[in-house]
Design a protein around this motif. Structure first.
Motif, PDB file in Angstrom:
ATOM      1  N   ARG A  24      28.387  21.592  78.076  1.00 17.56           N
ATOM      2  CA  ARG A  24      28.920  20.960  79.267  1.00 17.56           C
ATOM      3  C   ARG A  24      29.062  21.929  80.447  1.00 17.56           C
ATOM      4  O   ARG A  24      28.909  21.541  81.587  1.00 17.56           O
ATOM      5  CB  ARG A  24      30.273  20.367  78.909  1.00 17.56           C
ATOM      6  CG  ARG A  24      31.045  19.847  80.054  1.00 17.56           C
ATOM      7  CD  ARG A  24      32.404  19.391  79.587  1.00 17.56           C
ATOM      8  NE  ARG A  24      32.604  18.072  80.078  1.00 17.56           N
ATOM      9  CZ  ARG A  24      33.404  17.194  79.564  1.00 17.56           C
ATOM     10  NH1 ARG A  24      34.096  17.489  78.506  1.00 17.56           N
ATOM     11  NH2 ARG A  24      33.536  16.012  80.092  1.00 17.56           N
ATOM     12  N   TYR A  25      29.371  23.186  80.191  1.00 18.18           N
ATOM     13  CA  TYR A  25      29.684  24.125  81.269  1.00 18.18           C
ATOM     14  C   TYR A  25      28.565  25.105  81.580  1.00 18.18           C
ATOM     15  O   TYR A  25      28.803  26.155  82.147  1.00 18.18           O
ATOM     16  CB  TYR A  25      30.990  24.864  80.934  1.00 18.18           C
ATOM     17  CG  TYR A  25      32.128  23.882  80.855  1.00 18.18           C
ATOM     18  CD1 TYR A  25      32.659  23.314  82.007  1.00 18.18           C
ATOM     19  CD2 TYR A  25      32.629  23.468  79.635  1.00 18.18           C
ATOM     20  CE1 TYR A  25      33.676  22.374  81.940  1.00 18.18           C
ATOM     21  CE2 TYR A  25      33.636  22.527  79.559  1.00 18.18           C
ATOM     22  CZ  TYR A  25      34.158  21.992  80.713  1.00 18.18           C
ATOM     23  OH  TYR A  25      35.141  21.061  80.655  1.00 18.18           O
ATOM     24  N   ASP A  26      27.343  24.738  81.247  1.00 16.14           N
ATOM     25  CA  ASP A  26      26.212  25.604  81.570  1.00 16.14           C
ATOM     26  C   ASP A  26      26.112  25.873  83.070  1.00 16.14           C
ATOM     27  O   ASP A  26      25.722  26.950  83.481  1.00 16.14           O
ATOM     28  CB  ASP A  26      24.895  24.986  81.092  1.00 16.14           C
ATOM     29  CG  ASP A  26      24.595  25.307  79.645  1.00 16.14           C
ATOM     30  OD1 ASP A  26      25.330  26.115  79.048  1.00 16.14           O
ATOM     31  OD2 ASP A  26      23.627  24.749  79.119  1.00 16.14           O
ATOM     32  N   ASN A  27      26.451  24.912  83.891  1.00 15.49           N
ATOM     33  CA  ASN A  27      26.322  25.063  85.342  1.00 15.49           C
ATOM     34  C   ASN A  27      27.669  25.139  86.044  1.00 15.49           C
ATOM     35  O   ASN A  27      27.780  24.826  87.224  1.00 15.49           O
ATOM     36  CB  ASN A  27      25.491  23.899  85.910  1.00 15.49           C
ATOM     37  CG  ASN A  27      24.088  23.908  85.361  1.00 15.49           C
ATOM     38  OD1 ASN A  27      23.448  24.949  85.298  1.00 15.49           O
ATOM     39  ND2 ASN A  27      23.619  22.765  84.919  1.00 15.49           N
ATOM     40  N   PHE A  28      28.683  25.561  85.350  1.00 11.52           N
ATOM     41  CA  PHE A  28      30.019  25.691  85.907  1.00 11.52           C
ATOM     42  C   PHE A  28      30.062  26.839  86.911  1.00 11.52           C
ATOM     43  O   PHE A  28      29.513  27.907  86.659  1.00 11.52           O
ATOM     44  CB  PHE A  28      31.009  25.954  84.766  1.00 11.52           C
ATOM     45  CG  PHE A  28      32.438  25.842  85.160  1.00 11.52           C
ATOM     46  CD1 PHE A  28      33.028  24.603  85.298  1.00 11.52           C
ATOM     47  CD2 PHE A  28      33.191  26.970  85.382  1.00 11.52           C
ATOM     48  CE1 PHE A  28      34.352  24.497  85.656  1.00 11.52           C
ATOM     49  CE2 PHE A  28      34.515  26.876  85.737  1.00 11.52           C
ATOM     50  CZ  PHE A  28      35.104  25.625  85.873  1.00 11.52           C
ATOM     51  N   ASN A  29      30.701  26.637  88.052  1.00 12.65           N
ATOM     52  CA  ASN A  29      30.750  27.646  89.104  1.00 12.65           C
ATOM     53  C   ASN A  29      31.977  28.550  88.920  1.00 12.65           C
ATOM     54  O   ASN A  29      33.048  28.277  89.463  1.00 12.65           O
ATOM     55  CB  ASN A  29      30.753  26.977  90.477  1.00 12.65           C
ATOM     56  CG  ASN A  29      30.609  27.973  91.599  1.00 12.65           C
ATOM     57  OD1 ASN A  29      30.695  29.182  91.390  1.00 12.65           O
ATOM     58  ND2 ASN A  29      30.383  27.476  92.783  1.00 12.65           N
ATOM     59  N   ALA A  30      31.823  29.619  88.168  1.00 16.68           N
ATOM     60  CA  ALA A  30      32.922  30.539  87.899  1.00 16.68           C
ATOM     61  C   ALA A  30      33.345  31.294  89.151  1.00 16.68           C
ATOM     62  O   ALA A  30      34.524  31.602  89.329  1.00 16.68           O
ATOM     63  CB  ALA A  30      32.517  31.524  86.810  1.00 16.68           C
ATOM     64  N   ASP A  31      32.401  31.579  90.037  1.00 15.83           N
ATOM     65  CA  ASP A  31      32.726  32.338  91.256  1.00 15.83           C
ATOM     66  C   ASP A  31      33.750  31.621  92.118  1.00 15.83           C
ATOM     67  O   ASP A  31      34.642  32.250  92.689  1.00 15.83           O
ATOM     68  CB  ASP A  31      31.459  32.610  92.065  1.00 15.83           C
ATOM     69  CG  ASP A  31      30.515  33.559  91.352  1.00 15.83           C
ATOM     70  OD1 ASP A  31      31.001  34.511  90.715  1.00 15.83           O
ATOM     71  OD2 ASP A  31      29.300  33.340  91.428  1.00 15.83           O
ATOM     72  N   SER A  32      33.636  30.294  92.221  1.00 14.03           N
ATOM     73  CA  SER A  32      34.584  29.557  93.055  1.00 14.03           C
ATOM     74  C   SER A  32      35.996  29.636  92.491  1.00 14.03           C
ATOM     75  O   SER A  32      36.973  29.648  93.236  1.00 14.03           O
ATOM     76  CB  SER A  32      34.145  28.092  93.220  1.00 14.03           C
ATOM     77  OG  SER A  32      34.214  27.417  91.986  1.00 14.03           O
TER      78      SER A  32
END
Length: 123
Positions: A24-32
């Motif tokens: 589910r979190y392959d494209n999660f934006n950690a930087d934000s």
């Protein structure tokens, strides 16, 4: 024969559902999250049982014990990047919070060396 087929079908369904939740979190934006200290603190409080959780926070909290105990061994390369960024972000913002997180999810320090290696190398 029929019960065996039912068993196999159940295993396939469980495997598919597990893979879907884990990917589910392959494209999660950690930087934000890292750049917004308020949001980072909210996620931290969620996984530490010190505050409310969003849906994403609950999911992170659910997979965090395995993720830390295996140094993200089941993670995809994208997930490893996200997990590494988030952990390093928490560590950079507050070393005491980072250590508190590790103490909660690895109280015996059984996997610290592998986890630190993962944080340094990404592998």
């Amino acid at each position: 024969m029929r019960s065996w087929l039912t068993y196999v079908l159940m295993l396939v369904v469980v495997a598919c559902v597990s893979a879907q939740h884990y990917n589910r979190y392959d494209n999660f934006n950690a930087d934000s999250i890292i750049q917004n200290e308020r949001i980072l603190l909210a996620y931290y409080k969620c996984v530490m049982d010190k505050g409310p959780c969003t849906k994403d926070g609950k999911n992170f909290k659910r997979v965090l014990p395995e993720t830390l105990s295996t140094a993200c061994s089941r993670c995809t390369p994208k997930q490893k990047l996200v997990v590494r960024k988030l952990l390093l972000g928490i560590r950079a913002k507050s070393e005491p919070r980072f250590l508190e997180l590790l103490d909660k999810y690895d109280p015996e320090s059984l996997n610290r060396e592998a986890l630190y290696t993962f944080l340094v190398t990404g592998v």
